[in-house]
Every structure is written in structure tokens, then in C-alpha cells.
Write an enzyme that holds these catalytic residues in place. Structure first.
Site, PDB file in Angstrom:
ATOM      1  N   SER A  52       0.838  -1.204   0.000  1.00 28.14           N
ATOM      2  CA  SER A  52       0.000   0.000   0.000  1.00 28.14           C
ATOM      3  C   SER A  52       0.872   1.253   0.000  1.00 28.14           C
ATOM      4  O   SER A  52       1.786   1.372   0.815  1.00 28.14           O
ATOM      5  CB  SER A  52      -0.888   0.032   1.243  1.00 28.14           C
ATOM      6  OG  SER A  52      -1.674  -1.124   1.309  1.00 28.14           O
ATOM      7  N   HIS A  86      -4.822  -3.177  -3.826  1.00 28.44           N
ATOM      8  CA  HIS A  86      -3.754  -4.032  -4.368  1.00 28.44           C
ATOM      9  C   HIS A  86      -4.258  -4.597  -5.699  1.00 28.44           C
ATOM     10  O   HIS A  86      -5.325  -5.221  -5.733  1.00 28.44           O
ATOM     11  CB  HIS A  86      -3.452  -5.198  -3.436  1.00 28.44           C
ATOM     12  CG  HIS A  86      -3.057  -4.790  -2.049  1.00 28.44           C
ATOM     13  ND1 HIS A  86      -1.746  -4.635  -1.658  1.00 28.44           N
ATOM     14  CD2 HIS A  86      -3.790  -4.499  -0.969  1.00 28.44           C
ATOM     15  CE1 HIS A  86      -1.705  -4.260  -0.399  1.00 28.44           C
ATOM     16  NE2 HIS A  86      -2.934  -4.177   0.052  1.00 28.44           N
ATOM     17  N   HIS A  93      -1.949 -11.880   1.435  1.00 30.64           N
ATOM     18  CA  HIS A  93      -1.531 -11.866   2.829  1.00 30.64           C
ATOM     19  C   HIS A  93      -1.966 -13.152   3.522  1.00 30.64           C
ATOM     20  O   HIS A  93      -2.988 -13.742   3.165  1.00 30.64           O
ATOM     21  CB  HIS A  93      -2.175 -10.689   3.563  1.00 30.64           C
ATOM     22  CG  HIS A  93      -1.873  -9.351   2.965  1.00 30.64           C
ATOM     23  ND1 HIS A  93      -2.528  -8.871   1.853  1.00 30.64           N
ATOM     24  CD2 HIS A  93      -0.987  -8.397   3.329  1.00 30.64           C
ATOM     25  CE1 HIS A  93      -2.044  -7.678   1.558  1.00 30.64           C
ATOM     26  NE2 HIS A  93      -1.107  -7.361   2.430  1.00 30.64           N
ATOM     27  N   TYR A 106      -3.336 -13.383   6.284  1.00 29.00           N
ATOM     28  CA  TYR A 106      -4.644 -13.224   6.941  1.00 29.00           C
ATOM     29  C   TYR A 106      -5.813 -13.496   5.998  1.00 29.00           C
ATOM     30  O   TYR A 106      -6.945 -13.685   6.440  1.00 29.00           O
ATOM     31  CB  TYR A 106      -4.788 -11.834   7.578  1.00 29.00           C
ATOM     32  CG  TYR A 106      -4.741 -10.644   6.635  1.00 29.00           C
ATOM     33  CD1 TYR A 106      -5.766 -10.377   5.731  1.00 29.00           C
ATOM     34  CD2 TYR A 106      -3.658  -9.781   6.658  1.00 29.00           C
ATOM     35  CE1 TYR A 106      -5.715  -9.296   4.875  1.00 29.00           C
ATOM     36  CE2 TYR A 106      -3.598  -8.683   5.815  1.00 29.00           C
ATOM     37  CZ  TYR A 106      -4.626  -8.442   4.917  1.00 29.00           C
ATOM     38  OH  TYR A 106      -4.567  -7.383   4.073  1.00 29.00           O
ATOM     39  N   GLU A 107      -5.561 -13.542   4.677  1.00 25.07           N
ATOM     40  CA  GLU A 107      -6.680 -13.732   3.753  1.00 25.07           C
ATOM     41  C   GLU A 107      -7.241 -15.142   3.827  1.00 25.07           C
ATOM     42  O   GLU A 107      -8.450 -15.329   3.866  1.00 25.07           O
ATOM     43  CB  GLU A 107      -6.264 -13.371   2.332  1.00 25.07           C
ATOM     44  CG  GLU A 107      -6.020 -11.863   2.198  1.00 25.07           C
ATOM     45  CD  GLU A 107      -5.476 -11.468   0.849  1.00 25.07           C
ATOM     46  OE1 GLU A 107      -6.150 -11.751  -0.159  1.00 25.07           O
ATOM     47  OE2 GLU A 107      -4.374 -10.894   0.795  1.00 25.07           O
ATOM     48  N   ALA A 113       3.078  -1.135   4.029  1.00 20.82           N
ATOM     49  CA  ALA A 113       2.618  -0.074   4.918  1.00 20.82           C
ATOM     50  C   ALA A 113       2.696  -0.632   6.328  1.00 20.82           C
ATOM     51  O   ALA A 113       2.451  -1.820   6.541  1.00 20.82           O
ATOM     52  CB  ALA A 113       1.186   0.315   4.579  1.00 20.82           C
ATOM     53  N   MET A 120       1.427  -6.480   8.543  1.00 16.75           N
ATOM     54  CA  MET A 120       0.763  -7.772   8.323  1.00 16.75           C
ATOM     55  C   MET A 120       1.303  -8.522   7.095  1.00 16.75           C
ATOM     56  O   MET A 120       0.597  -9.348   6.511  1.00 16.75           O
ATOM     57  CB  MET A 120      -0.747  -7.546   8.158  1.00 16.75           C
ATOM     58  CG  MET A 120      -1.397  -6.789   9.310  1.00 16.75           C
ATOM     59  SD  MET A 120      -3.123  -6.428   8.963  1.00 16.75           S
ATOM     60  CE  MET A 120      -3.505  -5.252  10.279  1.00 16.75           C
ATOM     61  N   SER A 121       2.519  -8.225   6.688  1.00 14.26           N
ATOM     62  CA  SER A 121       3.038  -8.862   5.455  1.00 14.26           C
ATOM     63  C   SER A 121       4.549  -9.049   5.558  1.00 14.26           C
ATOM     64  O   SER A 121       5.117  -9.063   6.650  1.00 14.26           O
ATOM     65  CB  SER A 121       2.695  -7.979   4.250  1.00 14.26           C
ATOM     66  OG  SER A 121       3.438  -6.775   4.283  1.00 14.26           O
ATOM     67  N   ASN A 130       0.731   5.244  10.163  1.00 15.17           N
ATOM     68  CA  ASN A 130       0.073   5.631  11.424  1.00 15.17           C
ATOM     69  C   ASN A 130       1.004   5.314  12.587  1.00 15.17           C
ATOM     70  O   ASN A 130       1.929   4.507  12.456  1.00 15.17           O
ATOM     71  CB  ASN A 130      -1.242   4.848  11.613  1.00 15.17           C
ATOM     72  CG  ASN A 130      -1.034   3.347  11.560  1.00 15.17           C
ATOM     73  OD1 ASN A 130      -0.941   2.762  10.474  1.00 15.17           O
ATOM     74  ND2 ASN A 130      -0.914   2.722  12.706  1.00 15.17           N
ATOM     75  N   HIS A 151      -8.566   0.555   7.584  1.00 18.17           N
ATOM     76  CA  HIS A 151      -7.885   0.334   6.305  1.00 18.17           C
ATOM     77  C   HIS A 151      -7.956   1.602   5.459  1.00 18.17           C
ATOM     78  O   HIS A 151      -7.002   1.945   4.754  1.00 18.17           O
ATOM     79  CB  HIS A 151      -8.509  -0.859   5.574  1.00 18.17           C
ATOM     80  CG  HIS A 151      -7.721  -1.311   4.380  1.00 18.17           C
ATOM     81  ND1 HIS A 151      -6.385  -1.661   4.450  1.00 18.17           N
ATOM     82  CD2 HIS A 151      -8.069  -1.454   3.074  1.00 18.17           C
ATOM     83  CE1 HIS A 151      -5.957  -2.002   3.242  1.00 18.17           C
ATOM     84  NE2 HIS A 151      -6.954  -1.890   2.391  1.00 18.17           N
TER      85      HIS A 151
HETATM   86  N1  HPA Z   1      -0.668  -2.415  12.420  1.00 21.71           N
HETATM   87  C1  HPA Z   1      -0.548  -3.436  11.553  1.00 21.71           C
HETATM   88  N2  HPA Z   1      -0.436  -3.266  10.226  1.00 21.71           N
HETATM   89  C2  HPA Z   1      -0.449  -2.006   9.765  1.00 21.71           C
HETATM   90  C3  HPA Z   1      -0.574  -0.899  10.603  1.00 21.71           C
HETATM   91  C4  HPA Z   1      -0.690  -1.115  12.020  1.00 21.71           C
HETATM   92  O1  HPA Z   1      -0.807  -0.193  12.836  1.00 21.71           O
HETATM   93  N3  HPA Z   1      -0.550   0.204   9.810  1.00 21.71           N
HETATM   94  C5  HPA Z   1      -0.421  -0.229   8.536  1.00 21.71           C
HETATM   95  N4  HPA Z   1      -0.349  -1.571   8.501  1.00 21.71           N
END
Ligand code: HPA
Length: 272
Positions: A32, A63, A85, A87-88, A115, A210-211, A234, A246
Site C-alpha cells: 500500500s 492491491h 496476505h 490473513y486472507e 505499509a 501484516m506482510s 500511522n 484500512h
Molecule cells: N498495524 C498493523 N499493520 C499495519 C498498521 C498497524 O498499525 N498500519 C499499517 N499496517
């Protein structure tokens, strides 16, 4: 030959046929915020993942699912827009076919982008971080079922120190601040709790996402050198009052995307 090997061979063959005379030397996986980097590819040839049997089905908003072949600064590249990912569907080996295909093509270096949330207030939204090491908090492996002693992959210096030095030099030349730190892989798709973020800080993490980690393991197993870059979208949960979503990730990724992609487009040819 297994069906998996067949898929890798068929994918590599199609890429060689479509991609012109120069096999890719560097591959990039775009997370991202990093998608604009595709515009830096000249003589671009796009192949949808759907035509490459070893490549994943990708679904997450933001994506795509396209392999772009071409050149950046005279270097043949393969740019993967879209990743699956864990998690999918719970599979940590979702990117195995794609990374094995890159290895079959002779790709020697893989740049993974993502990201991530920051665990350091001084590394705020919009910052860029070079990954120096990771914490596999998920404790899953994409190498489940792999035979032989090669599966015991050494992950010291998984994030290649000479490639990191090149990335820092390029960032300095562009006057772009580039942080460096430890990336913690959390499964998601839920964001972390503030207590989990305090735990990760205690364990030495600087960013959370998460990747990337399963892809790093797959690449190192295949003998491909890895560089990884995080775009901080963030501060992690509990570090400020901003609610996480998201949509927020994508908005922050887009806001900082131009700087990120400019750095990436300069780093990639410098690696080769
Ligand atoms: N946590 C997990 N994955 C993320 C975050 C987060 O704060 N920001 C962007 N991807």
C-alpha cells in the site's frame, strides 16, 4: 515434478516469452502506498497474475494483481503489484509460487515494500523505514513441508546489509530521511491492541505490519537477497488517539506515496 513445480515452470516460461530479451535482475513487491513506482518502469509489459498459474489470487482493496516487466535506469525489473496476505486464507506460503518463479527467472534481489504502523513517536506518519530485522510474531512458516536441510534457512542478515547501505546512500543523495528498524509481523487483519503494541515495544519492534516476513523467508530460502521498506501510515494502537482503519492506512499511504515511490525508483537501479 509436482503440480506446484509445473506452475512455476509455466509462469517462468510465459514471463520469459513476453518480457523481451533481458530477464529481470531485481524484483519489487509493491505494498500500500508504493504503487506509483510502476510509472517509473519503461518498456513496460503487464501480465495479470491470473495468467500466471504460480501467482496468487489477490483481493484486498488497493492491491492490483499485475506483474509489470520492464526497465528502470537500465536495469531489467519485475514489479509485482499485489500480494496475498496470510490473513486472507491463513496460508503463510501464499507468495511461494511467485517468489519461486522469480528465482527460476534468475532474479537475484527482491525489494519488499509495505505499509506499517510505527512504535516510535519520533517516526511519525509518512516516515520511511528500512527494515533491519524482523520479529515473526505469527510463528508460522511458508516453508512447511519443504524437504531437505535447505529448509533450515539462516536469517542472520536476512535484510542484506550491503543492499541496506546502498539504500541509505540513495536516500541521503535525495535528501530523504530514512529510518531503520525492526518490523514485527502480526497476522491481522484486525489491528493490534494497545497492550500488544506495548508488548512489541518491549520485544524490540520499531514497526508493525501484516506482510513481508513470509516473503523474506521464501526469498532467503530461494537464495534471493532481500531489501525491505516500510511506509509508516500511522502511529500504532495506543500511541495516539487516531482511530485505525484500512481507509486511514490507504489515505496516509497515498499522501506519502510520492516520496516513497521516488525513493524506491532510485534505489532499485542502484542495487543492480
Ligand atoms: N498495524 C498493523 N499493520 C499495519 C498498521 C498497524 O498499525 N498500519 C499499517 N499496517
Amino acid at each position: 515434478m509436482t503440480a506446484f513445480d509445473d506452475h512455476v515452470q509455466a509462469s517462468a516460461k510465459l514471463i520469459s516469452e513476453r518480457g523481451g530479451p533481458h530477464p529481470p535482475r531485481v524484483a519489487v513487491v509493491l505494498g500500500s502506498g508504493w504503487g506509483g513506482m510502476r510509472d517509473s518502469v519503461t518498456r513496460a509489459v503487464d501480465i495479470p497474475y491470473a495468467e500466471l498459474p504460480a501467482f496468487p489470487e489477490v483481493g484486498v482493496a488497493g492491491h492490483a494483481g499485475t506483474l509489470r516487466l520492464g526497465m528502470i535506469g537500465g536495469v531489467p525489473v519485475a514489479v509485482l503489484a499485489g500480494r496475498q496476505h496470510t490473513y486472507e486464507d491463513g496460508r503463510p506460503d501464499a507468495m511461494k509460487g511467485a517468489i519461486r518463479t522469480l528465482a527460476a527467472l534468475g532474479v537475484g534481489m527482491l525489494v519488499l515494500t509495505n505499509a506499517a504502523g510505527s512504535l516510535k513517536p519520533a517516526m511519525g506518519t509518512g516516515s520511511l523505514m528500512l527494515v533491519s530485522d524482523h520479529l515473526n510474531m505469527v510463528q508460522r512458516t511458508p516453508l512447511h513441508g519443504e524437504p531437505g536441510s535447505q529448509r533450515f534457512v539462516d536469517l542472520r542478515d536476512a535484510y542484506d546489509p550491503p543492499l541496506r547501505r546502498i539504500a541509505h546512500a540513495v536516500a541521503a543523495r535525495l535528501h530523504q530521511p530514512l529510518h531503520e528498524g525492526v518490523y514485527a509481523w502480526m497476522l491481522g487483519p484486525q489491528f493490534e491492541t494497545p497492550a500488544e503494541i506495548r508488548m512489541l515495544r518491549t520485544l524490540g519492534a520499531d514497526a508493525v505490519g501484516m506482510s513481508t516476513v513470509p516473503e523474506t523467508i521464501l526469498a532467503r530460502h530461494a537464495g534471493i537477497r532481500v531489501l525491505a521498506l516500510s511506509l509508516i501510515t500511522n502511529l500504532a494502537a495506543g500511541l495516539d488517539s487516531e482511530p485505525l482503519s484500512h481507509a486511514q492506512t490507504l489515505a496516509a499511504a497515498q499522501a506519502a506515496g510520492q516520496r516513497a515511490t521516488q525513493l524506491l525508483a532510485a534505489v532499485v537501479p542502484a542495487l543492480a
